[in-house]
Design an enzyme around this catalytic site. Structure first.
Site, PDB file in Angstrom:
ATOM      1  N   HIS A  84      28.737 -13.663  36.011  1.00 42.68           N
ATOM      2  CA  HIS A  84      28.802 -13.442  34.559  1.00 42.68           C
ATOM      3  C   HIS A  84      28.850 -14.772  33.821  1.00 42.68           C
ATOM      4  O   HIS A  84      29.895 -15.204  33.349  1.00 42.68           O
ATOM      5  CB  HIS A  84      30.020 -12.574  34.204  1.00 42.68           C
ATOM      6  CG  HIS A  84      29.841 -11.151  34.584  1.00 42.68           C
ATOM      7  ND1 HIS A  84      30.394 -10.599  35.708  1.00 42.68           N
ATOM      8  CD2 HIS A  84      29.133 -10.153  33.982  1.00 42.68           C
ATOM      9  CE1 HIS A  84      30.052  -9.321  35.794  1.00 42.68           C
ATOM     10  NE2 HIS A  84      29.292  -9.028  34.765  1.00 42.68           N
ATOM     11  N   ASN A  85      27.685 -15.394  33.750  1.00 49.71           N
ATOM     12  CA  ASN A  85      27.586 -16.732  33.157  1.00 49.71           C
ATOM     13  C   ASN A  85      26.377 -16.796  32.222  1.00 49.71           C
ATOM     14  O   ASN A  85      25.716 -15.775  31.972  1.00 49.71           O
ATOM     15  CB  ASN A  85      27.487 -17.769  34.283  1.00 49.71           C
ATOM     16  CG  ASN A  85      26.353 -17.428  35.248  1.00 49.71           C
ATOM     17  OD1 ASN A  85      25.305 -16.933  34.840  1.00 49.71           O
ATOM     18  ND2 ASN A  85      26.566 -17.667  36.542  1.00 49.71           N
ATOM     19  N   HIS A 121      26.148 -10.575  25.050  1.00 48.77           N
ATOM     20  CA  HIS A 121      26.891  -9.382  25.481  1.00 48.77           C
ATOM     21  C   HIS A 121      28.028  -9.642  26.488  1.00 48.77           C
ATOM     22  O   HIS A 121      28.879  -8.777  26.673  1.00 48.77           O
ATOM     23  CB  HIS A 121      25.936  -8.329  26.055  1.00 48.77           C
ATOM     24  CG  HIS A 121      25.613  -8.578  27.495  1.00 48.77           C
ATOM     25  ND1 HIS A 121      24.699  -9.511  27.904  1.00 48.77           N
ATOM     26  CD2 HIS A 121      26.133  -8.050  28.634  1.00 48.77           C
ATOM     27  CE1 HIS A 121      24.653  -9.534  29.208  1.00 48.77           C
ATOM     28  NE2 HIS A 121      25.509  -8.662  29.692  1.00 48.77           N
ATOM     29  N   ASP A 230      20.872  -5.102  31.254  1.00 51.25           N
ATOM     30  CA  ASP A 230      22.110  -5.584  31.861  1.00 51.25           C
ATOM     31  C   ASP A 230      22.123  -5.368  33.381  1.00 51.25           C
ATOM     32  O   ASP A 230      22.757  -6.120  34.115  1.00 51.25           O
ATOM     33  CB  ASP A 230      23.295  -4.860  31.203  1.00 51.25           C
ATOM     34  CG  ASP A 230      24.610  -5.570  31.422  1.00 51.25           C
ATOM     35  OD1 ASP A 230      24.589  -6.775  31.726  1.00 51.25           O
ATOM     36  OD2 ASP A 230      25.665  -4.924  31.257  1.00 51.25           O
TER      37      ASP A 230
HETATM   38  P1  5GP Z   1      28.076  -6.408  32.928  1.00 49.76           P
HETATM   39  O1  5GP Z   1      29.421  -6.674  33.496  1.00 49.76           O
HETATM   40  O2  5GP Z   1      27.051  -7.361  33.477  1.00 49.76           O
HETATM   41  O3  5GP Z   1      27.989  -6.387  31.435  1.00 49.76           O
HETATM   42  O4  5GP Z   1      27.731  -4.910  33.360  1.00 49.76           O
HETATM   43  C1  5GP Z   1      26.957  -4.560  34.411  1.00 49.76           C
HETATM   44  C2  5GP Z   1      27.760  -4.233  35.644  1.00 49.76           C
HETATM   45  O5  5GP Z   1      26.929  -3.467  36.490  1.00 49.76           O
HETATM   46  C3  5GP Z   1      28.156  -5.458  36.473  1.00 49.76           C
HETATM   47  O6  5GP Z   1      29.408  -5.975  36.143  1.00 49.76           O
HETATM   48  C4  5GP Z   1      28.166  -4.900  37.882  1.00 49.76           C
HETATM   49  O7  5GP Z   1      29.395  -4.281  38.148  1.00 49.76           O
HETATM   50  C5  5GP Z   1      27.107  -3.827  37.829  1.00 49.76           C
HETATM   51  N1  5GP Z   1      25.826  -4.308  38.375  1.00 49.76           N
HETATM   52  C6  5GP Z   1      24.774  -4.824  37.699  1.00 49.76           C
HETATM   53  N2  5GP Z   1      23.769  -5.129  38.545  1.00 49.76           N
HETATM   54  C7  5GP Z   1      24.200  -4.793  39.779  1.00 49.76           C
HETATM   55  C8  5GP Z   1      23.611  -4.848  41.074  1.00 49.76           C
HETATM   56  O8  5GP Z   1      22.473  -5.256  41.282  1.00 49.76           O
HETATM   57  N3  5GP Z   1      24.391  -4.405  42.112  1.00 49.76           N
HETATM   58  C9  5GP Z   1      25.648  -3.911  41.949  1.00 49.76           C
HETATM   59  N4  5GP Z   1      26.320  -3.511  43.038  1.00 49.76           N
HETATM   60  N5  5GP Z   1      26.216  -3.828  40.735  1.00 49.76           N
HETATM   61  C10 5GP Z   1      25.507  -4.266  39.674  1.00 49.76           C
HETATM   62 MN    MN Z   2      26.151  -8.251  31.660  1.00 48.69          MN
END
Ligand code: 5GP
Ligand code: MN
Length: 323
Positions: A84-85, A121, A230
């Site tokens: 998350h960067n 976001h 996302d």
């Molecule tokens: P974000 O925290 O980036 O705003 O929300 C998306 C969330 O979806 C991430 O924190 C993570 O938990 C999940 N996520 C997104 N892409 C992937 C992926 O490719 N694999 C898995 N296991 N989780 C993902």
């Molecule tokens: Mn995100």
């Protein structure tokens, strides 16, 4: 990356002319080779390129310097977590650009809201999830309460940056400014995966009869779009997405370690002794990424994105079978 280095990146971005030619056409593709352009200075220039392409600096009635300073400030407000960067913020923004550029019927205001929301976001993400904030009783939990803690925090920071600190919306009339901020809030809050099924179902309901003139349909589409972007790493070619999966697992395992250290139950998907990358990616794609993109593909022409997702799923399934 430390704060001193970050300041150097911003200074370089603000003062130096960027001359390397990466065409906008590259940014319109889900196959954009992120890892060969991952220098933050280059990324800031590419984000600017996307905003300029849609004439969004003019839309805000700003000069280029003020807008660049805003982008630099966003960069400054991301933490260098493994996942998350700022790089993640860039990728979500670039995916948004790639998707909306497939059609010509998004209004300039919609494009502005979508790109700004994507870019901001995850501002100041702590590298741990909402459940952790509650379990570890963090300051963020105390500040934001029990629901969508992180998303509320990202929204607050985005609004503060836009409204007060950088005054990006100073040329809009009060009503329009309020509307834009409200839309951005809606989109950032929608990135909380705890409510994924609600958003997904509400998209499903409209795709069959999607009406561009229907404001509610357009709003549901925008919400689904930020959610899709996302979780869109797996809509990229495997060499790109696979590295992102590693970054995510690195961050997950760091949270698992912290949980263990604090005597909290270790979240199963964050337990470095139990998680298998192939299995967890295949499950995530099957449950979330593929259904969402396939549904969006009924409204927007996203076939190449869906093809990438299916190919990656196949590769992860094969990985699974090899064990
Ligand atoms: P974000 O925290 O980036 O705003 O929300 C998306 C969330 O979806 C991430 O924190 C993570 O938990 C999940 N996520 C997104 N892409 C992937 C992926 O490719 N694999 C898995 N296991 N989780 C993902
Ligand atoms: Mn995100």
């Amino acid at each position: 990356m430390n704060k001193k280095k970050d300041e150097k990146v911003i200074k370089k971005y603000l003062l130096r002319k960027y001359s390397r030619e990466i065409s906008v056409e590259h940014l319109k593709s889900p196959n954009f080779d992120f890892w060969s352009h991952s220098d933050p200075w280059v990324l800031l220039n590419l984000v600017e390129k996307m905003f300029v392409y849609y004439k969004l600096v003019t839309f805000c009635g700003l000069d280029s310097k003020t807008f660049k300073e805003f982008l630099g400030e966003v960069y400054r407000n991301y933490n260098w977590n493994p996942y998350h960067n700022f790089n993640h913020a860039f990728c979500v923004t670039q995916m948004m650009f790639a998707i909306i550029s497939k059609v010509d019927w998004f209004t300039t205001k919609e494009v502005f809201v979508l790109l700004i929301s994507a870019f901001c976001h995850d501002l100041d993400h702590p590298g741990t999830n909402n459940k952790f904030q509650i379990a570890a009783n963090t300051p963020l939990f105390k500040e934001q309460g029990g629901i969508s803690i992180l998303e509320k925090h990202h929204t607050c920071l985005t609004k503060r940056l836009l409204e007060k600190q950088m005054q990006l919306l100073k040329n809009f009339q009060a009503k329009e400014k309020k509307e834009i901020l409200c839309e951005i809030e809606l989109l950032i809050l929608a990135t909380d995966m705890a409510f994924h099924m609600e958003y997904y179902k509400s998209l499903k309901e409209i795709v069959g009869s999607f009406d561009r003139k229907n404001k509610e349909h357009r709003r549901k589409l925008r919400t689904a779009l930020i959610k899709a972007c996302d979780i869109s790493n797996e809509a990229r070619p495997f060499p790109v997405s696979n590295q992102w999966a590693d970054c995510l697992l690195t961050e997950f395992f760091m949270q698992g370690d912290q949980e263990s250290h604090l005597g909290l139950p270790v979240t199963p998907c964050m337990d470095r002794h139990a998680v298998d990358k192939g299995i967890s990616q295949a499950q995530f794609i099957e449950q979330f990424t593929l259904p969402l993109f396939e549904t969006l593909n009924q409204v927007l022409p996203l076939a190449p994105f869906v093809t990438n997702i299916k190919r990656n799923l196949q590769l992860y399934r094969e990985l699974k079978e090899e064990i």
